[in-house]
Scaffold this motif. Structure first.
Motif, PDB file in Angstrom:
ATOM      1  N   ASN A 298      48.348  78.066  50.818  1.00 44.71           N
ATOM      2  CA  ASN A 298      47.289  77.494  51.650  1.00 44.71           C
ATOM      3  C   ASN A 298      46.330  76.693  50.784  1.00 44.71           C
ATOM      4  OD1 ASN A 298      45.185  76.896  53.369  1.00 44.71           O
ATOM      5  ND2 ASN A 298      44.502  79.007  53.621  1.00 44.71           N
TER       6      ASN A 298
ATOM      7  N   PHE B  31      50.545  73.826  52.190  1.00 41.91           N
ATOM      8  CA  PHE B  31      49.849  73.436  53.419  1.00 41.91           C
ATOM      9  C   PHE B  31      48.588  72.693  53.002  1.00 41.91           C
ATOM     10  CE2 PHE B  31      52.280  77.282  54.387  1.00 41.91           C
ATOM     11  CZ  PHE B  31      53.068  76.812  55.436  1.00 41.91           C
TER      12      PHE B  31
ATOM     13  N   GLU C   1      43.176  76.916  60.052  1.00 41.71           N
ATOM     14  CA  GLU C   1      43.736  78.028  59.283  1.00 41.71           C
ATOM     15  C   GLU C   1      44.127  79.190  60.191  1.00 41.71           C
ATOM     16  OE1 GLU C   1      42.239  78.421  54.759  1.00 41.71           O
ATOM     17  OE2 GLU C   1      40.711  78.853  56.253  1.00 41.71           O
TER      18      GLU C   1
ATOM     19  N   LEU D 101      47.973  76.954  60.852  1.00 43.67           N
ATOM     20  CA  LEU D 101      48.548  77.556  59.649  1.00 43.67           C
ATOM     21  C   LEU D 101      49.288  78.848  59.984  1.00 43.67           C
ATOM     22  CD1 LEU D 101      48.934  77.691  56.580  1.00 43.67           C
ATOM     23  CD2 LEU D 101      46.718  78.855  56.430  1.00 43.67           C
TER      24      LEU D 101
ATOM     25  N   CYS E 277      53.303  79.451  59.228  1.00 44.00           N
ATOM     26  CA  CYS E 277      53.801  80.531  58.361  1.00 44.00           C
ATOM     27  C   CYS E 277      54.803  81.406  59.097  1.00 44.00           C
ATOM     28  CB  CYS E 277      52.627  81.372  57.851  1.00 44.00           C
ATOM     29  SG  CYS E 277      51.549  80.500  56.675  1.00 44.00           S
TER      30      CYS E 277
ATOM     31  N   HIS F 183      46.764  82.334  49.546  1.00 41.01           N
ATOM     32  CA  HIS F 183      45.553  81.595  49.912  1.00 41.01           C
ATOM     33  C   HIS F 183      44.773  81.334  48.621  1.00 41.01           C
ATOM     34  CE1 HIS F 183      46.268  82.260  54.211  1.00 41.01           C
ATOM     35  NE2 HIS F 183      46.677  83.452  53.869  1.00 41.01           N
TER      36      HIS F 183
END
Length: 396
Positions: A16, A50, A84, A88, A92, A102
């Protein structure tokens, strides 16, 4: 801790980087890029990064090596936080990742497991006065949550590791130190200086840092005024993206009568910054709080003498490779700068000390340790002597 992987198999890792606004987040961007770039091409991991729009242009080498998944919307911190927790998390789950890392210090409230989080520092808890009320309230909740949810926590220095343990109580969660890889080869490059103002015929010291309050640029201006009063010919060159203290610092330089000696150059190309490192009488780093302090390592690699604050992680990083001064000791900063500007032998001595220190810092392989940690968290790692993270923990 995740589904076990067969020995030698490749695990899929999502990283991330939605917090990484290219050119805007300073040392944490440099750290993340260096660490990910140092992962060997044949390492048993497959990374999906990402990222925000513009990441590939800013970091083409990473974009070529790893799969990028670009968030469709990313402007503004509030929107990035929302993405997020929505986009995200879906990405995932869809990819069935073995681990999600992260790298920006916080873990979303929802999302895939297992999780690794990198905490660069806990300044929002140690010095909340440096942050706006919204960000302060968010991080006061998000940092403890993130450490509590993580299967492993990475910090960038032993100072930061201690603060995480003291303030956030990670219980049985491993907290390991992985500093940025040190590239000793950059110390031998002869990068061009480029077209730079000011007039570099005058001796100068360099402070490569965005002007946030904790960076403490003010002490340099007050030291500069003392040196000017004493007839010492030296100037201060500050680099970095625009910061919240820029206007106030320019005003203070004028009030102190050192405006012509104060030069704020903004964010510079790497080749130009390399040239400044090599021409500066010293890199000065009076920051009151640092989780690591990568610019002082950059200076030592390039043979530039270092004067740094005796605060945060800087004493740990600088070691015997530079001079340490109380961050608020104006007279001490003036004396340290004046001594280096006026003494070529002292500059050579501190230059050599810095090169010796970075040789010590370059002894480990943080990227290898990162891959080993991914394997452990995914369930396929080895806690034995062959695991570089286990060796690091044993030394702690």
């Amino acid at each position: 801790m995740g589904e076990a992987n067969a020995a030698g198999s490749v695990i899929s890792v999502g990283v991330n980087l939605l917090w990484l606004r290219p050119g805007r987040v300073g040392g944490s961007e440099d750290y993340a890029v260096r660490l990910l770039s140092a992962i060997a091409p044949d390492a048993p991991v497959r990374l999906t990064l990402f990222v925000l729009p513009g990441f590939a242009k800013a970091h083409p080498a990473l974009a070529e090596r790893h799969e990028l998944s670009v968030v469709p919307q990313g402007r503004g911190r509030a929107l990035r936080v929302v993405m997020e927790h929505t986009w995200l998390a879906r990405q995932c789950r869809r990819r069935g990742l073995s681990v999600v890392h992260h790298l920006g210090g916080t873990v979303p409230w929802v999302g895939a497991r297992p999780v690794v989080v990198t905490v660069h520092d806990i300044q929002p808890l140690d010095h909340p006065e440096h942050f706006g009320p919204i960000k302060r309230r968010y991080l006061r909740r998000a940092l403890p949550w993130s450490v509590g949810k993580a299967d492993a926590v990475i910090t960038v220095s032993e100072f930061c590791r201690r603060r995480v343990i003291e303030r956030l109580d990670p219980a049985d969660t491993p907290v390991v130190v992985m500093s940025a890889p040190v590239d000793l080869s950059s110390g031998h490059a002869e990068g061009p200086l480029g077209a730079v103002e000011p007039d570099l015929d005058h001796p100068f010291v360099l402070y490569p840092a965005v002007a946030y309050p904790h960076k403490n640029h003010e002490v340099l201006l007050r030291a500069l005024a003392r040196l000017a009063h004493d007839g010492v010919d030296v100037e201060v060159v500050a680099t970095g993206a625009p910061g919240p203290q820029d206007t106030a610092l320019d005003r203070l330089a004028t009030e102190l009568g050192v405006g012509p000696r104060w030069h704020r150059l903004g964010r510079l190309p790497r080749s130009v910054l390399d040239g400044l490192y090599r021409q500066a009488a010293a890199v000065v780093f009076p920051s009151r709080y640092e989780g690591y302090g990568l610019p002082v390592v950059e200076a030592m690699v390039r043979g530039c003498p270092v004067v740094a604050a005796d605060a945060g992680a800087l004493p740990e990083v600088v070691g015997s490779g530079g001079r340490l001064v109380d961050p608020d000791d104006q007279a001490g900063w003036a004396e340290a700068i004046g001594a280096l500007v006026g003494d070529a032998d002292a500059r050579r001595e501190w230059s050599e000390a810095g090169r010796n220190r970075v040789g010590e810092l370059a002894g480990g392989d943080p990227a290898e340790e990162l891959v080993a940690l991914y394997q452990r968290v995914a369930g396929g790692g080895d806690r034995g002597d062959g695991d570089p993270v286990a060796r690091r923990e044993a030394r702690s």
